[in-house]
Design a protein around this motif. Structure first.
Motif, PDB file in Angstrom:
ATOM      1  N   GLY A  23       0.789  -1.224   0.000  1.00 51.20           N
ATOM      2  CA  GLY A  23       0.000   0.000   0.000  1.00 51.20           C
ATOM      3  C   GLY A  23       0.820   1.271   0.000  1.00 51.20           C
ATOM      4  O   GLY A  23       0.318   2.348   0.308  1.00 51.20           O
ATOM      5  N   SER A  24       2.095   1.164  -0.378  1.00 50.95           N
ATOM      6  CA  SER A  24       2.996   2.312  -0.386  1.00 50.95           C
ATOM      7  C   SER A  24       3.780   2.303  -1.679  1.00 50.95           C
ATOM      8  O   SER A  24       4.421   1.302  -2.027  1.00 50.95           O
ATOM      9  CB  SER A  24       3.954   2.255   0.810  1.00 50.95           C
ATOM     10  N   HIS A  25       3.731   3.415  -2.413  1.00 51.94           N
ATOM     11  CA  HIS A  25       4.488   3.508  -3.660  1.00 51.94           C
ATOM     12  C   HIS A  25       5.992   3.419  -3.395  1.00 51.94           C
ATOM     13  O   HIS A  25       6.712   2.695  -4.089  1.00 51.94           O
ATOM     14  CB  HIS A  25       4.173   4.827  -4.365  1.00 51.94           C
ATOM     15  N   ALA A  26       6.465   4.165  -2.406  1.00 50.74           N
ATOM     16  CA  ALA A  26       7.906   4.201  -2.132  1.00 50.74           C
ATOM     17  C   ALA A  26       8.417   2.827  -1.700  1.00 50.74           C
ATOM     18  O   ALA A  26       9.460   2.361  -2.176  1.00 50.74           O
ATOM     19  CB  ALA A  26       8.215   5.246  -1.063  1.00 50.74           C
ATOM     20  N   GLU A  27       7.672   2.155  -0.804  1.00 49.67           N
ATOM     21  CA  GLU A  27       8.097   0.836  -0.350  1.00 49.67           C
ATOM     22  C   GLU A  27       8.033  -0.173  -1.485  1.00 49.67           C
ATOM     23  O   GLU A  27       8.894  -1.064  -1.599  1.00 49.67           O
ATOM     24  CB  GLU A  27       7.231   0.388   0.822  1.00 49.67           C
ATOM     25  N   ALA A  28       7.030  -0.062  -2.355  1.00 44.69           N
ATOM     26  CA  ALA A  28       6.933  -0.957  -3.500  1.00 44.69           C
ATOM     27  C   ALA A  28       8.127  -0.769  -4.436  1.00 44.69           C
ATOM     28  O   ALA A  28       8.708  -1.747  -4.927  1.00 44.69           O
ATOM     29  CB  ALA A  28       5.629  -0.704  -4.255  1.00 44.69           C
ATOM     30  N   GLU A  29       8.514   0.463  -4.666  1.00 46.00           N
ATOM     31  CA  GLU A  29       9.647   0.722  -5.548  1.00 46.00           C
ATOM     32  C   GLU A  29      10.948   0.220  -4.939  1.00 46.00           C
ATOM     33  O   GLU A  29      11.830  -0.281  -5.658  1.00 46.00           O
ATOM     34  CB  GLU A  29       9.724   2.222  -5.849  1.00 46.00           C
ATOM     35  N   ASP A  30      11.082   0.327  -3.623  1.00 48.73           N
ATOM     36  CA  ASP A  30      12.281  -0.210  -2.960  1.00 48.73           C
ATOM     37  C   ASP A  30      12.359  -1.727  -3.131  1.00 48.73           C
ATOM     38  O   ASP A  30      13.434  -2.282  -3.381  1.00 48.73           O
ATOM     39  CB  ASP A  30      12.259   0.141  -1.468  1.00 48.73           C
ATOM     40  N   VAL A  31      11.221  -2.399  -2.991  1.00 48.20           N
ATOM     41  CA  VAL A  31      11.177  -3.854  -3.140  1.00 48.20           C
ATOM     42  C   VAL A  31      11.559  -4.243  -4.571  1.00 48.20           C
ATOM     43  O   VAL A  31      12.342  -5.178  -4.792  1.00 48.20           O
ATOM     44  CB  VAL A  31       9.773  -4.383  -2.781  1.00 48.20           C
ATOM     45  N   VAL A  32      11.016  -3.538  -5.547  1.00 45.53           N
ATOM     46  CA  VAL A  32      11.310  -3.860  -6.944  1.00 45.53           C
ATOM     47  C   VAL A  32      12.776  -3.598  -7.255  1.00 45.53           C
ATOM     48  O   VAL A  32      13.410  -4.364  -7.994  1.00 45.53           O
ATOM     49  CB  VAL A  32      10.380  -3.061  -7.879  1.00 45.53           C
ATOM     50  N   GLN A  33      13.340  -2.556  -6.678  1.00 42.61           N
ATOM     51  CA  GLN A  33      14.759  -2.286  -6.902  1.00 42.61           C
ATOM     52  C   GLN A  33      15.625  -3.397  -6.314  1.00 42.61           C
ATOM     53  O   GLN A  33      16.626  -3.815  -6.934  1.00 42.61           O
ATOM     54  CB  GLN A  33      15.148  -0.938  -6.285  1.00 42.61           C
ATOM     55  N   GLU A  34      15.273  -3.893  -5.154  1.00 40.26           N
ATOM     56  CA  GLU A  34      16.016  -5.014  -4.566  1.00 40.26           C
ATOM     57  C   GLU A  34      15.862  -6.266  -5.422  1.00 40.26           C
ATOM     58  O   GLU A  34      16.821  -7.044  -5.584  1.00 40.26           O
ATOM     59  CB  GLU A  34      15.512  -5.273  -3.152  1.00 40.26           C
ATOM     60  N   ALA A  35      14.679  -6.455  -5.994  1.00 39.16           N
ATOM     61  CA  ALA A  35      14.479  -7.598  -6.889  1.00 39.16           C
ATOM     62  C   ALA A  35      15.381  -7.482  -8.116  1.00 39.16           C
ATOM     63  O   ALA A  35      15.905  -8.490  -8.613  1.00 39.16           O
ATOM     64  CB  ALA A  35      13.008  -7.681  -7.307  1.00 39.16           C
ATOM     65  N   ALA A  61       8.423  -8.348  -0.324  1.00 40.72           N
ATOM     66  CA  ALA A  61       7.305  -7.554   0.188  1.00 40.72           C
ATOM     67  C   ALA A  61       6.784  -8.127   1.502  1.00 40.72           C
ATOM     68  O   ALA A  61       6.375  -7.378   2.394  1.00 40.72           O
ATOM     69  CB  ALA A  61       6.185  -7.493  -0.852  1.00 40.72           C
ATOM     70  N   LEU A  62       6.791  -9.450   1.623  1.00 44.89           N
ATOM     71  CA  LEU A  62       6.372 -10.076   2.882  1.00 44.89           C
ATOM     72  C   LEU A  62       7.287  -9.640   4.023  1.00 44.89           C
ATOM     73  O   LEU A  62       6.818  -9.313   5.119  1.00 44.89           O
ATOM     74  CB  LEU A  62       6.386 -11.592   2.744  1.00 44.89           C
ATOM     75  N   ASP A  63       8.590  -9.611   3.769  1.00 48.58           N
ATOM     76  CA  ASP A  63       9.534  -9.137   4.784  1.00 48.58           C
ATOM     77  C   ASP A  63       9.262  -7.675   5.136  1.00 48.58           C
ATOM     78  O   ASP A  63       9.258  -7.297   6.315  1.00 48.58           O
ATOM     79  CB  ASP A  63      10.976  -9.289   4.281  1.00 48.58           C
ATOM     80  N   ALA A  64       9.038  -6.855   4.099  1.00 46.10           N
ATOM     81  CA  ALA A  64       8.785  -5.433   4.335  1.00 46.10           C
ATOM     82  C   ALA A  64       7.468  -5.227   5.063  1.00 46.10           C
ATOM     83  O   ALA A  64       7.324  -4.285   5.861  1.00 46.10           O
ATOM     84  CB  ALA A  64       8.780  -4.674   3.004  1.00 46.10           C
TER      85      ALA A  64
END
Length: 285
Positions: A23-35, A61-64
């Protein structure tokens, strides 16, 4: 196709997966960058890049999500996700659809699930991963993942509208709602609301918002008219995470996003996002 091209092809969908869980754009982008970093280190033997990347994003994302939930325990008032907003008159190709994301109403249900249940539901029911792939993300067997998704599905189904009207009818109800608010018409507003309507408002402690959900048409209607007593400075009809909604700048200059769940011709849920940190990507009225 280069590895970078493969990843960029998948990036929009991976971002939707991560956003659907967090539910967060910034957190989603961080996850995708790590991927992406893990994809670079993965070598050349990945048979199904889309499934592999989605599983990695699900696991990250589960970890985050665990860390995010710990922060939300001290959040002021109801927590709602950052909304995805497009103007109602935008090109249909640019509109958010429910198969691409999750509505604010669905997020409210997902918040009541365990992180593993939420992950299983989003990955399988929303984005179509197999239970074997879901199991890799949540660290469970395929059968256990199936059970997680089943429990989540029951919770989601119990909260779904009984009879969701056609899009045109939903827009008509929202237009009538806006007119009733502008005219201060309490009787008309109550008539538009389901008797058991729920109002959730997220100000994050930064702007005025109700600290607890409101229930019932009479209580919600009085709160809305109190809020609308000072006319907004501007606004427009919008799609909010695939649901009909409104965006306006209130008399104090605060951008407010409202999403509506329509059930059998009446408004069953209203989700209001006012936290300034969550509306930075919303086109201003």
């Amino acid at each position: 196709m280069s590895r970078e091209d493969v990843f960029e092809r998948e990036r929009p969908r991976l971002t939707r997966v991560a956003y659907g869980m967090l539910g967060s754009h910034a957190e989603a982008e961080d996850v995708v960058q790590e991927a992406w970093l893990r994809w670079e280190r993965a070598g050349e033997d990945v048979r199904d890049p889309a499934a592999w990347l989605t599983t990695v994003v699900g696991r990250l994302a589960l970890d985050a999500l665990g860390s995010a939930r710990a922060r939300r325990e001290t959040y002021v008032g109801p927590w709602l996700p950052e909304p995805i907003v497009t103007a109602a008159d935008a090109d249909p190709a640019d509109r958010v659809t429910l198969d691409e994301t999750v509505s604010l109403a669905l997020f409210a249900v997902l918040e009541r699930l365990t992180p593993a249940e939420r992950t299983a539901f989003v990955l399988h029911d929303v984005f179509g991963l197999s239970f074997a792939e879901v199991g890799e993300a949540v660290g469970r067997s395929p059968e256990a993942s199936r059970q997680l998704a089943s429990r989540a599905r029951r919770a989601v189904e119990s909260a779904r509208p009984r009879a969701t009207p056609a899009r045109e009818e939903q827009e008509r109800v929202v237009t009538a709602f806006a007119a009733a608010c502008a005219g201060g018409d309490l009787q008309e507003l109550v008539a538009l609301l389901d008797p058991d309507v729920v109002w959730r408002s997220d100000g994050g402690g930064r702007v005025t918002a109700t600290r607890r959900p409101l229930h019932g048409s009479a209580q919600v209607a009085k709160a809305i008219l109190g809020f609308a007593r000072r006319p907004p400075l501007g606004g427009y009809a919008a799609d909010v995470n695939g649901e009909p909604g409104l965006v306006f700048r209130d008399a104090d200059g605060v951008i407010t996003v409202m999403a509506f769940t329509i059930d059998a011709g009446r408004i069953a849920e209203i989700h209001v996002v006012r936290n300034p940190e969550k509306v930075t990507r919303v086109p201003a009225p």
